[in-house]
Design a protein around this motif. Structure first.
Motif, PDB file in Angstrom:
ATOM      1  N   GLY A  40       0.793  -1.233   0.000  1.00  0.00           N
ATOM      2  CA  GLY A  40       0.000   0.000   0.000  1.00  0.00           C
ATOM      3  C   GLY A  40       0.816   1.269   0.000  1.00  0.00           C
ATOM      4  N   SER A  41       2.100   1.212  -0.300  1.00  0.00           N
ATOM      5  CA  SER A  41       2.900   2.425  -0.320  1.00  0.00           C
ATOM      6  C   SER A  41       3.465   2.665  -1.700  1.00  0.00           C
ATOM      7  N   ASP A  42       3.816   3.934  -2.018  1.00  0.00           N
ATOM      8  CA  ASP A  42       4.441   4.226  -3.293  1.00  0.00           C
ATOM      9  C   ASP A  42       5.904   4.596  -3.037  1.00  0.00           C
ATOM     10  N   ALA A  43       6.548   5.177  -4.042  1.00  0.00           N
ATOM     11  CA  ALA A  43       7.974   5.474  -3.923  1.00  0.00           C
ATOM     12  C   ALA A  43       8.265   6.426  -2.769  1.00  0.00           C
ATOM     13  N   SER A  44       7.308   7.266  -2.407  1.00  0.00           N
ATOM     14  CA  SER A  44       7.516   8.219  -1.317  1.00  0.00           C
ATOM     15  C   SER A  44       7.396   7.555   0.045  1.00  0.00           C
ATOM     16  N   GLY A  45       6.827   6.345   0.057  1.00  0.00           N
ATOM     17  CA  GLY A  45       6.641   5.635   1.317  1.00  0.00           C
ATOM     18  C   GLY A  45       5.351   5.990   2.029  1.00  0.00           C
ATOM     19  N   GLU A  46       4.589   6.955   1.496  1.00  0.00           N
ATOM     20  CA  GLU A  46       3.345   7.370   2.135  1.00  0.00           C
ATOM     21  C   GLU A  46       2.172   6.516   1.664  1.00  0.00           C
ATOM     22  N   LYS A  47       1.334   6.117   2.581  1.00  0.00           N
ATOM     23  CA  LYS A  47       0.161   5.322   2.242  1.00  0.00           C
ATOM     24  C   LYS A  47      -1.059   6.231   2.110  1.00  0.00           C
ATOM     25  N   THR A  48      -0.964   7.209   1.216  1.00  0.00           N
ATOM     26  CA  THR A  48      -2.060   8.136   0.959  1.00  0.00           C
ATOM     27  C   THR A  48      -2.211   8.362  -0.536  1.00  0.00           C
ATOM     28  N   VAL A  49      -3.392   8.812  -0.930  1.00  0.00           N
ATOM     29  CA  VAL A  49      -3.654   9.232  -2.300  1.00  0.00           C
ATOM     30  C   VAL A  49      -4.644  10.386  -2.230  1.00  0.00           C
ATOM     31  N   THR A  50      -4.380  11.450  -2.975  1.00  0.00           N
ATOM     32  CA  THR A  50      -5.226  12.643  -2.935  1.00  0.00           C
ATOM     33  C   THR A  50      -6.042  12.756  -4.212  1.00  0.00           C
ATOM     34  N   THR A 102       2.380  20.233  -7.551  1.00  0.00           N
ATOM     35  CA  THR A 102       1.255  19.314  -7.696  1.00  0.00           C
ATOM     36  C   THR A 102       0.910  18.649  -6.366  1.00  0.00           C
ATOM     37  N   ARG A 103      -0.351  18.744  -5.985  1.00  0.00           N
ATOM     38  CA  ARG A 103      -0.794  18.176  -4.710  1.00  0.00           C
ATOM     39  C   ARG A 103      -1.780  17.028  -4.897  1.00  0.00           C
ATOM     40  N   ALA A 104      -2.495  17.043  -6.003  1.00  0.00           N
ATOM     41  CA  ALA A 104      -3.449  15.960  -6.274  1.00  0.00           C
ATOM     42  C   ALA A 104      -2.751  14.824  -7.004  1.00  0.00           C
ATOM     43  N   ASP A 105      -3.233  13.620  -6.773  1.00  0.00           N
ATOM     44  CA  ASP A 105      -2.764  12.444  -7.518  1.00  0.00           C
ATOM     45  C   ASP A 105      -3.728  12.111  -8.652  1.00  0.00           C
ATOM     46  N   LEU A 106      -5.018  12.291  -8.387  1.00  0.00           N
ATOM     47  CA  LEU A 106      -6.043  12.062  -9.408  1.00  0.00           C
ATOM     48  C   LEU A 106      -6.934  13.285  -9.523  1.00  0.00           C
ATOM     49  N   ILE A 107      -7.319  13.621 -10.744  1.00  0.00           N
ATOM     50  CA  ILE A 107      -8.321  14.652 -10.993  1.00  0.00           C
ATOM     51  C   ILE A 107      -9.494  13.982 -11.696  1.00  0.00           C
ATOM     52  N   HIS A 288       1.996  10.966  -5.247  1.00  0.00           N
ATOM     53  CA  HIS A 288       1.864   9.548  -4.907  1.00  0.00           C
ATOM     54  C   HIS A 288       1.344   8.811  -6.143  1.00  0.00           C
ATOM     55  N   SER A 289       2.158   8.835  -7.177  1.00  0.00           N
ATOM     56  CA  SER A 289       1.749   8.318  -8.479  1.00  0.00           C
ATOM     57  C   SER A 289       1.326   6.849  -8.425  1.00  0.00           C
ATOM     58  N   ALA A 290       2.101   6.011  -7.759  1.00  0.00           N
ATOM     59  CA  ALA A 290       1.779   4.586  -7.698  1.00  0.00           C
ATOM     60  C   ALA A 290       0.441   4.355  -7.019  1.00  0.00           C
ATOM     61  N   ASN A 291       0.169   5.109  -5.941  1.00  0.00           N
ATOM     62  CA  ASN A 291      -1.106   4.973  -5.241  1.00  0.00           C
ATOM     63  C   ASN A 291      -2.260   5.498  -6.096  1.00  0.00           C
ATOM     64  N   GLY A 292      -1.993   6.571  -6.854  1.00  0.00           N
ATOM     65  CA  GLY A 292      -3.010   7.089  -7.761  1.00  0.00           C
ATOM     66  C   GLY A 292      -3.390   6.071  -8.815  1.00  0.00           C
ATOM     67  N   LYS A 293      -2.399   5.374  -9.358  1.00  0.00           N
ATOM     68  CA  LYS A 293      -2.658   4.329 -10.348  1.00  0.00           C
ATOM     69  C   LYS A 293      -3.496   3.211  -9.747  1.00  0.00           C
ATOM     70  N   ARG A 294      -3.179   2.838  -8.504  1.00  0.00           N
ATOM     71  CA  ARG A 294      -3.902   1.741  -7.870  1.00  0.00           C
ATOM     72  C   ARG A 294      -5.361   2.100  -7.610  1.00  0.00           C
ATOM     73  N   LEU A 295      -5.606   3.349  -7.222  1.00  0.00           N
ATOM     74  CA  LEU A 295      -6.992   3.764  -6.997  1.00  0.00           C
ATOM     75  C   LEU A 295      -7.753   3.835  -8.309  1.00  0.00           C
ATOM     76  N   LEU A 296      -7.115   4.333  -9.358  1.00  0.00           N
ATOM     77  CA  LEU A 296      -7.766   4.381 -10.660  1.00  0.00           C
ATOM     78  C   LEU A 296      -8.085   2.970 -11.153  1.00  0.00           C
ATOM     79  N   ASP A 297      -7.154   2.048 -10.988  1.00  0.00           N
ATOM     80  CA  ASP A 297      -7.415   0.637 -11.310  1.00  0.00           C
ATOM     81  C   ASP A 297      -8.614   0.127 -10.520  1.00  0.00           C
ATOM     82  N   TYR A 298      -8.633   0.476  -9.240  1.00  0.00           N
ATOM     83  CA  TYR A 298      -9.650  -0.037  -8.326  1.00  0.00           C
ATOM     84  C   TYR A 298     -11.051   0.429  -8.726  1.00  0.00           C
TER      85      TYR A 298
END
Length: 365
Positions: A40-50, A102-107, A288-298
């Protein structure tokens, strides 16, 4: 600015909507496993997605499609969703301002705003899992964005106060609607911009549409940035008619019992509408690009897409998902007999500022 892209040969196709739930989609089969592997983490190590999103998919009481999907996603992945919403234009303007920070991961925004974000170079190329089952008319040709929920433009009225509901644009000019009609602001709210698009289609061009909206201003309460907030006003009888969209208003009607959905026609004509889908894109340089991709997939998994009608009151973006729940059947009935047209967003988006300026001139707003 093209004077009327809706009149160009490739800008507009009209057809009778006989199978509304699949008017824009086909039939395919696919089994997709849920996204949600790993730590559940991306390259930044944070488990968040905005997520920055147009309003309409999150429930007021925590019972909307976003609420369910985000909760499932957090449970399955450990990634916490940070969410902010507003009008489509407002959200896209915000990511434009934040381009260098950039602060958002998904728009997530309605057309033509998601196309605007793409043209501004704000969206990264990413082909989410399941997007091969999304119809080509509701996704970017180079994987910059894809619809996650399909939807249609519409109007609402107070069915308690109006025993004889309106059916045409012309009826809305009647004096009985003086200060009893309101629509959201074009250029700020996606549905407000949608009103311009529908008026230009129904009246046959920019000039006659703006002439009509200039006359309608006599009855209009005035601009508002939020379409979502108009339904409670209609329900209470503060106003009698407002613009909206099928998904949002259908969901609101479950608690606002006095609102009903309708589609204006020209006098002597037939009611029309068009797709106002929720387009989702991964931000360029997302923190949090990796987390953004995972949410979009989801959001495009079979599980999430099957919840679109039953929970969100919308239409699945994936063509292989054909819901049969009670909401899906009712939604199909709403669109039965309504003519669908397809705006050419690629031509509309660059001219949007011009259309909004024309509206301001015509209405004095």
């Amino acid at each position: 600015m093209p004077s009327n892209p809706l009149n160009s040969r490739n800008a507009l196709t009209s057809r009778r909507c006989r199978t509304p739930l699949t008017a824009v989609v086909g039939s395919l089969a696919l089994t997709v496993s849920l996204a949600g592997c790993g730590d559940g983490s991306d390259a930044s190590g944070e488990k968040t997605v905005t997520v920055y999103s147009a309003d309409g998919l999150k429930g007021v009481d925590g019972d909307g499609w976003y609420d369910e999907v985000f909760a499932d996603f957090e449970k399955d992945t450990g990634i916490k969703v940070k969410y902010e919403e507003g009008g489509s234009g407002e959200m896209v303007d915000r990511v434009v301002r934040e381009k260098n920070d950039t602060r958002a991961d998904l728009i997530i925004a309605l057309p033509p705003y998601i196309q605007h974000a793409e043209r501004k170079g704000l969206l990264a190329s990413y082909d989410p899992k399941g997007s091969d089952r999304v119809h080509g008319s509701v996704k970017s040709v180079d994987n910059r964005w894809t619809s996650i929920v399909n939807n249609y433009f519409g109007f609402i009225y107070n069915k308690k106060e109006l025993t004889d509901p309106p059916a045409t644009w012309e009826e809305l000019l009647d004096a009985k609607y003086k200060d009893k009609l309101q629509y959201s602001t074009p250029g700020v709210a996606g549905d407000g911009t949608g009103l311009l698009i529908k008026a230009m289609n129904d009246f046959g061009g920019e000039k006659p549409a703006m002439e009509y909206l200039g006359k309608l201003e006599e009855n209009n309460v005035g601009p508002t940035p939020s379409t979502f907030k108009l339904a409670p006003k209609v329900d209470k009888g503060e106003i009698l008619v407002a613009n909206g969209d099928v998904q949002t208003n259908f969901e609101q009607s479950k608690s606002l019992s006095n609102i009903a959905i309708w589609f204006p026609a020209r006098e002597g004509g037939k009611p029309t509408t068009f797709a106002m889908y929720y387009g989702a894109g991964l931000m360029q340089d997302a923190p949090h690009s990796a987390n953004g991709k995972r949410l979009l997939d989801y959001m495009l998994t079979e599980r999430a897409q099957r919840q679109v009608s039953g929970i969100g009151g919308g239409f699945p973006a994936r063509t292989d998902i054909r819901p049969t729940d009670e909401n899906a059947i009712e939604l199909a009935g709403l669109l039965d007999g309504v003519t669908l047209f397809e705006p050419n967003w690629e031509k509309i988006e660059p001219g949007l500022d011009g259309y909004v300026d024309a509206w301001k001139t015509a209405t004095g707003n």
